[in-house]
Design an enzyme around this catalytic site. Structure first.
Site, PDB file in Angstrom:
ATOM      1  N   HIS A   1      41.671  31.937 -20.580  1.00 41.32           N
ATOM      2  CA  HIS A   1      40.986  31.831 -21.728  1.00 41.32           C
ATOM      3  C   HIS A   1      40.417  33.060 -22.645  1.00 41.32           C
ATOM      4  O   HIS A   1      39.846  33.106 -23.630  1.00 41.32           O
ATOM      5  CB  HIS A   1      39.558  30.952 -21.332  1.00 41.32           C
ATOM      6  CG  HIS A   1      40.077  29.430 -20.812  1.00 41.32           C
ATOM      7  ND1 HIS A   1      39.231  28.701 -20.486  1.00 41.32           N
ATOM      8  CD2 HIS A   1      41.401  28.920 -20.760  1.00 41.32           C
ATOM      9  CE1 HIS A   1      39.790  27.562 -20.135  1.00 41.32           C
ATOM     10  NE2 HIS A   1      41.149  27.695 -20.165  1.00 41.32           N
ATOM     11  N   ASP A   2      40.503  34.079 -22.069  1.00 38.79           N
ATOM     12  CA  ASP A   2      40.331  35.387 -22.519  1.00 38.79           C
ATOM     13  C   ASP A   2      41.634  35.940 -23.416  1.00 38.79           C
ATOM     14  O   ASP A   2      41.555  36.668 -24.393  1.00 38.79           O
ATOM     15  CB  ASP A   2      40.001  36.526 -21.836  1.00 38.79           C
ATOM     16  CG  ASP A   2      39.237  37.606 -22.315  1.00 38.79           C
ATOM     17  OD1 ASP A   2      39.333  37.892 -23.676  1.00 38.79           O
ATOM     18  OD2 ASP A   2      38.156  38.163 -21.682  1.00 38.79           O
TER      19      ASP A   2
ATOM     20  N   THR B   1      41.692  36.366 -29.436  1.00 40.09           N
ATOM     21  CA  THR B   1      42.246  38.040 -29.083  1.00 40.09           C
ATOM     22  C   THR B   1      43.072  37.908 -27.692  1.00 40.09           C
ATOM     23  O   THR B   1      42.454  37.460 -26.752  1.00 40.09           O
ATOM     24  CB  THR B   1      41.133  38.954 -28.904  1.00 40.09           C
ATOM     25  OG1 THR B   1      40.122  38.766 -28.101  1.00 40.09           O
ATOM     26  CG2 THR B   1      40.298  38.885 -30.220  1.00 40.09           C
TER      27      THR B   1
ATOM     28  N   ASP C   1      39.133  41.430 -23.500  1.00 38.13           N
ATOM     29  CA  ASP C   1      38.288  42.282 -24.153  1.00 38.13           C
ATOM     30  C   ASP C   1      36.909  41.447 -24.021  1.00 38.13           C
ATOM     31  O   ASP C   1      35.830  41.513 -24.671  1.00 38.13           O
ATOM     32  CB  ASP C   1      38.516  42.414 -25.680  1.00 38.13           C
ATOM     33  CG  ASP C   1      38.774  41.079 -26.474  1.00 38.13           C
ATOM     34  OD1 ASP C   1      38.905  39.900 -25.756  1.00 38.13           O
ATOM     35  OD2 ASP C   1      39.049  41.102 -27.673  1.00 38.13           O
TER      36      ASP C   1
ATOM     37  N   ARG D   1      36.360  26.372 -24.650  1.00 39.86           N
ATOM     38  CA  ARG D   1      36.834  25.457 -23.599  1.00 39.86           C
ATOM     39  C   ARG D   1      35.583  25.509 -22.351  1.00 39.86           C
ATOM     40  O   ARG D   1      36.140  24.940 -21.352  1.00 39.86           O
ATOM     41  CB  ARG D   1      38.194  25.702 -23.055  1.00 39.86           C
ATOM     42  CG  ARG D   1      39.172  25.500 -24.272  1.00 39.86           C
ATOM     43  CD  ARG D   1      40.493  26.334 -23.931  1.00 39.86           C
ATOM     44  NE  ARG D   1      40.354  27.774 -24.004  1.00 39.86           N
ATOM     45  CZ  ARG D   1      41.164  28.726 -24.259  1.00 39.86           C
ATOM     46  NH1 ARG D   1      42.740  28.202 -23.841  1.00 39.86           N
ATOM     47  NH2 ARG D   1      41.227  30.016 -24.606  1.00 39.86           N
TER      48      ARG D   1
ATOM     49  N   GLU E   1      34.760  22.382 -20.167  1.00 42.51           N
ATOM     50  CA  GLU E   1      35.955  21.642 -19.507  1.00 42.51           C
ATOM     51  C   GLU E   1      35.544  21.264 -18.051  1.00 42.51           C
ATOM     52  O   GLU E   1      35.880  20.112 -17.794  1.00 42.51           O
ATOM     53  CB  GLU E   1      37.249  22.244 -19.609  1.00 42.51           C
ATOM     54  CG  GLU E   1      38.497  21.524 -19.475  1.00 42.51           C
ATOM     55  CD  GLU E   1      39.677  22.246 -20.277  1.00 42.51           C
ATOM     56  OE1 GLU E   1      39.859  21.741 -21.347  1.00 42.51           O
ATOM     57  OE2 GLU E   1      40.373  22.883 -19.480  1.00 42.51           O
TER      58      GLU E   1
ATOM     59  N   HIS F   1      47.976  25.650 -12.725  1.00 40.59           N
ATOM     60  CA  HIS F   1      47.803  24.291 -12.675  1.00 40.59           C
ATOM     61  C   HIS F   1      48.362  23.782 -11.377  1.00 40.59           C
ATOM     62  O   HIS F   1      47.873  22.527 -11.121  1.00 40.59           O
ATOM     63  CB  HIS F   1      48.601  23.523 -13.973  1.00 40.59           C
ATOM     64  CG  HIS F   1      47.766  23.841 -15.255  1.00 40.59           C
ATOM     65  ND1 HIS F   1      48.347  23.668 -16.411  1.00 40.59           N
ATOM     66  CD2 HIS F   1      46.404  24.445 -15.586  1.00 40.59           C
ATOM     67  CE1 HIS F   1      47.559  23.739 -17.380  1.00 40.59           C
ATOM     68  NE2 HIS F   1      46.322  24.470 -16.645  1.00 40.59           N
TER      69      HIS F   1
HETATM   70  C1  HEM Z   1      40.516  22.361 -13.424  1.00 39.22           C
HETATM   71  C2  HEM Z   1      41.282  22.892 -13.785  1.00 39.22           C
HETATM   72  C3  HEM Z   1      41.982  23.178 -14.994  1.00 39.22           C
HETATM   73  C4  HEM Z   1      42.075  22.130 -15.878  1.00 39.22           C
HETATM   74  C5  HEM Z   1      41.482  20.964 -16.327  1.00 39.22           C
HETATM   75  C6  HEM Z   1      43.079  22.781 -16.956  1.00 39.22           C
HETATM   76  C7  HEM Z   1      43.300  22.022 -18.430  1.00 39.22           C
HETATM   77  C8  HEM Z   1      44.114  22.481 -19.537  1.00 39.22           C
HETATM   78  C9  HEM Z   1      44.578  21.737 -20.469  1.00 39.22           C
HETATM   79  C10 HEM Z   1      44.081  20.336 -20.988  1.00 39.22           C
HETATM   80  C11 HEM Z   1      45.208  22.636 -21.227  1.00 39.22           C
HETATM   81  C12 HEM Z   1      46.099  22.442 -22.686  1.00 39.22           C
HETATM   82  C13 HEM Z   1      47.200  21.702 -22.201  1.00 39.22           C
HETATM   83  C14 HEM Z   1      48.128  21.226 -23.497  1.00 39.22           C
HETATM   84  O1  HEM Z   1      47.856  20.488 -23.985  1.00 39.22           O
HETATM   85  O2  HEM Z   1      49.076  22.164 -23.708  1.00 39.22           O
HETATM   86  C15 HEM Z   1      45.430  23.816 -20.563  1.00 39.22           C
HETATM   87  C16 HEM Z   1      45.908  24.894 -20.964  1.00 39.22           C
HETATM   88  C17 HEM Z   1      46.189  26.149 -20.052  1.00 39.22           C
HETATM   89  N1  HEM Z   1      45.676  26.336 -18.975  1.00 39.22           N
HETATM   90 FE1  HEM Z   1      44.560  25.119 -17.919  1.00 39.22          FE
HETATM   91  N2  HEM Z   1      43.512  23.898 -16.839  1.00 39.22           N
HETATM   92  C18 HEM Z   1      42.837  24.202 -15.488  1.00 39.22           C
HETATM   93  C19 HEM Z   1      43.022  25.376 -14.944  1.00 39.22           C
HETATM   94  C20 HEM Z   1      43.976  26.338 -15.253  1.00 39.22           C
HETATM   95  C21 HEM Z   1      44.156  27.474 -14.184  1.00 39.22           C
HETATM   96  C22 HEM Z   1      43.844  27.834 -12.895  1.00 39.22           C
HETATM   97  C23 HEM Z   1      45.040  28.342 -15.094  1.00 39.22           C
HETATM   98  C24 HEM Z   1      45.756  29.722 -14.525  1.00 39.22           C
HETATM   99  C25 HEM Z   1      45.519  30.268 -13.510  1.00 39.22           C
HETATM  100  C26 HEM Z   1      44.984  27.692 -16.188  1.00 39.22           C
HETATM  101  C27 HEM Z   1      45.954  28.357 -17.304  1.00 39.22           C
HETATM  102  C28 HEM Z   1      46.068  27.453 -18.587  1.00 39.22           C
HETATM  103  C29 HEM Z   1      46.882  28.363 -19.503  1.00 39.22           C
HETATM  104  C30 HEM Z   1      47.480  29.586 -19.620  1.00 39.22           C
HETATM  105  C31 HEM Z   1      47.013  27.229 -20.674  1.00 39.22           C
HETATM  106  C32 HEM Z   1      47.399  27.639 -22.069  1.00 39.22           C
HETATM  107  C33 HEM Z   1      46.404  28.160 -22.934  1.00 39.22           C
HETATM  108  C34 HEM Z   1      46.706  28.321 -24.252  1.00 39.22           C
HETATM  109  O3  HEM Z   1      47.410  29.148 -24.962  1.00 39.22           O
HETATM  110  O4  HEM Z   1      46.047  27.424 -25.111  1.00 39.22           O
HETATM  111  N3  HEM Z   1      44.515  26.625 -16.479  1.00 39.22           N
HETATM  112  N4  HEM Z   1      44.617  23.934 -19.388  1.00 39.22           N
HETATM  113 CA   LIG Z   2      40.651  38.229 -25.483  1.00 41.86          CA
END
Ligand code: HEM
Ligand SMILES: [Ca+2]
Length: 662
Positions: A184-185, A260, A264, A317, A320, A415
């Site tokens: 999220h960074d 960004t 950071d 976020r 969440e 995920h």
């Molecule tokens: C309880 C845990 C988590 C929940 C509920 C969650 C939920 C979500 C949701 C709803 C999205 C947007 C999906 C879409 O519509 O495309 C998302 C995106 C993403 N998640 Fe997770 N996530 C979780 C954990 C993680 C973990 C552990 C990682 C990585 C180690 C991760 C990496 C990412 C990344 C890289 C994106 C795309 C971000 C962006 O560019 O918008 N997430 N996640």
């Molecule tokens: Ca950043």
């Protein structure tokens, strides 16, 4: 606990289940909305003209065939979607000392690199069904390599969704949480909302048709809300970064990163001046961040400030899951703790100097914890050496923007590491008597549980005191997120695995084999090839049965099921993609903590003493911790008291009064 609490509690009770509450969450900033509205107008105009041309000529017509560059420029101008002009302010000397909040001017020659609200970059060209903006799977009946693509929901149910997860024996749950937090960074891809598409009256919640911006996921089961499909909003398009004959890629739909990409601590401070001002305690004149004015924890420690009834932090976020809130809260407290010490050491510093110097330290700590403590455990030591290697100084030719494949596929490896249970532990690291473990879906958007249920400590103990889930090829994505996920704007449960697959298609990511080639890995041609690289033979069979052609395999799925590299949590493809991205985030960042002139040698050696364990010691009620919180340790035998955890000596920041601040 203040008396206010009880009044507030009732308000929470009434609203917490209401879907309108969700509109305050995962919200995009007004700046981002303006940019993507312009991009929607631009893209829709091109699309309408293209559709007309297709009807007339009975074939696909690419935009450059249809319009001159002058026409395209005029359309861009009328849509207010012109390429962002490069500000020529990047030479100002004040831009040497601290990062801008938007990341602008980090790279002086290419000021937009890594900045908020710029496109996710492509490491391989987009593969749209119509070549320019229709995702794979948009035109039903269209074949890919002679076959139809399987539905993401079917893939999710047959291959990904798992009802149980086993625990692994090396790492703690912090490894998972840090991944989400630091992700999220790095990127946030904004999505169109139903109203965003100009002229469109379609409600994405009630249609099974592919009409911009709706790209619903088929699969007639319980999650389809009775209509046969799960709602899905396409990611918003980006305005072109360049227009001209050599830039047809810019006419293709690209996606935005609204934050960004640099590590950071934008998760703490935000990425726009407006958000930054909201988050700061400007009236306190102490360089601190604003804290919650209604509640504090039982020991008087602060919480994040509210907007409506949700916590507000640098990243929208934050609410969440409760684990995210917990990490955000720790960093808020760490900022204020450091700011206070720096003020004592440098009484002559202005509030602005205290704030910026603290922000600089917090940013450095995010980088150190990520690159030293996190990344090697994820991709393994060997891949770290292969793709990242030792630091060689700032390289202004490296583009540090987040890549589309990293944000949409590779870093979503996490995920498959989500635990279905949130453990809440008491002071003896046993299940808390009052605040029991929770199934994950009960922790979504529940800031009230932090305030009412013992502060961050029970969750924090659970994060360091329970093991991370093992990654097994046949136990991939927890049902808690494939059957019971809650997201913004959709008043029903959705499936995270389906969203990831559909998002990859929405973004036109090339398939698994193309990315393997990009990383120098062999191409998968047969079932036997697939069985070689996939952890579980049955899974390999299921994949080919569904996809029918190996080139069609979605990259997120392919990467997820690969054999893990030794000592890592990823297979070779994701190790390569994550490694390459991390290297660009380090080498292309002018303010990287090790870059020349950013910190003094003495400051660097103090920063290097920092750790998550120390931050927990300094900002919570937990006084015994594992020496390395990312590793699972036995309580109490393997825990150490906080006195044994090294801490930074901020004396290294002492400045003579004559050198002054801002
Ligand atoms: C309880 C845990 C988590 C929940 C509920 C969650 C939920 C979500 C949701 C709803 C999205 C947007 C999906 C879409 O519509 O495309 C998302 C995106 C993403 N998640 Fe997770 N996530 C979780 C954990 C993680 C973990 C552990 C990682 C990585 C180690 C991760 C990496 C990412 C990344 C890289 C994106 C795309 C971000 C962006 O560019 O918008 N997430 N996640
Ligand atoms: Ca950043």
């Amino acid at each position: 606990m203040g008396q206010h609490q009880f009044n507030k509690t009732n308000r929470w009770r009434k609203t917490s289940s209401a879907t309108h509450l969700l509109t305050f969450l995962r919200q995009t900033e007004p700046e981002t909305r303006e940019i993507y509205r312009a991009a929607e107008v631009f893209q829709t105009t091109l699309q309408v003209l293209k559709t007309r041309a297709k009807q007339r000529y009975k074939r696909e017509v690419m935009t450059p065939e249809l319009l001159s560059w002058e026409d395209v420029e005029r359309i861009a101008e009328l849509s207010k979607c012109l390429p962002a002009t490069h500000p020529d302010v990047c030479q100002h000397s004040h831009l040497n000392k601290y990062r801008t909040i938007s990341g602008l001017c980090n790279n002086r020659q290419n000021p937009l690199w890594g900045a908020a609200n710029t496109p996710l970059v492509r490491w391989l060209p987009a593969e749209y069904e119509d070549g320019e903006r229709e995702p794979k799977g948009w035109n039903r009946g269209q074949l890919h390599n002679g076959v139809q693509l399987p539905s993401p929901r079917e893939i999710s149910k047959k291959i990904l969704s798992s009802s149980s997860k086993t625990e692994e024996d090396t790492y703690s749950q912090l490894l998972v949480e840090w991944g989400q937090y630091i992700g999220h960074d790095i990127s946030f891809t904004p999505q169109s909302t139903g109203s965003a598409a100009p002229g469109s009256s379609v409600d994405c919640l009630n249609t099974c048709q592919n009409v911009h911006p709706c790209f619903p996921i088929e699969g007639g089961d319980v999650l389809s809300g009775g209509q046969g499909c799960m709602p899905f909003y396409r990611s918003t398009p980006a305005c072109p970064v360049k227009l001209g004959p050599d830039s047809s890629e810019n006419l293709q739909r690209q996606q935005l990163n609204s934050i960004t990409s640099f590590i950071d601590a934008s998760v703490v401070y935000g990425h726009t001046s407006k958000l930054e001002s909201f988050l700061r305690d400007l009236s306190g004149l102490n360089g601190k961040l604003a804290v919650n004015t209604l509640f504090e924890d039982p020991k008087g420690r602060p919480y994040l400030p509210f907007r409506v009834d949700c916590f507000r932090a640098g990243d929208s976020r934050v609410n969440e899951v409760m684990t995210l809130i917990t990490l955000h809260t720790l960093w808020l407290r760490e900022h204020n703790r450091i700011a206070e010490v720096l003020k004592q050491i440098n009484a002559h510093w202005s509030p602005e100097t205290i704030y910026q110097e603290t922000r600089k330290i917090i940013g450095a700590l995010h980088q150190i914890i990520t690159m030293r403590d996190y990344v090697p455990k994820i991709i393994g030591k060997e891949s770290f050496e292969q793709y990242i290697g030792p630091y060689g100084g700032y390289d202004p030719t490296v583009d540090p923007s987040a890549s589309n494949v990293f944000a949409t596929a590779a870093f979503r490896f996490g995920h498959a590491t989500i635990s279905p249970i949130l453990r809440r532990l008491n002071e003896s690291f046993q299940e808390h008597e009052l605040f029991r473990h929770l199934r994950l879906h009960n922790t979504f958007f529940s800031p009230w549980r932090i305030v009412k249920e013992g502060g961050i400590e029970p969750v924090l103990r659970g994060i360091i005191g329970s093991a991370a889930p093992a990654i097994g090829a046949n136990s991939l994505v927890a049902e808690e997120v494939t059957e019971r996920l809650v997201v913004l704007n959709v008043p029903q449960y959705v499936d995270l695995a389906s969203l990831n697959l559909q998002r990859g298609r929405d973004h036109a990511l090339p398939g698994y084999n193309s990315w393997r080639a990009f990383c120098g890995l062999n191409s998968i041609k047969t079932l036997d090839d697939l069985k070689e690289v996939v952890r579980d033979h049955r899974v390999a069979e299921n994949i080919l049965e569904l996809y029918k052609h190996p080139d069609n395999i979605d990259v997120w799925l392919g990467g997820l099921v690969e054999n893990l590299l030794p000592g890592s949590r990823t297979g070779p493809l994701f190790a390569c993609l994550i490694g390459k991205q991390m290297k660009t985030l380090r080498d292309g960042d002018r303010f990287w903590w090790e870059a020349e002139g950013v910190f003094t040698e003495q400051q660097k050696s103090e920063l290097f003493k920092a750790s998550v364990s120390r931050i927990i010691c300094d900002n919570s009620d937990i006084k015994e911790v594992p020496a390395d919180s990312f590793r699972i340790s036995k309580f109490p035998s393997d825990y150490v008291t906080c006195g044994h955890i090294p801490s930074m000596n901020l004396e290294a920041w002492r400045e003579e009064e004559s050198r002054g601040g801002l």
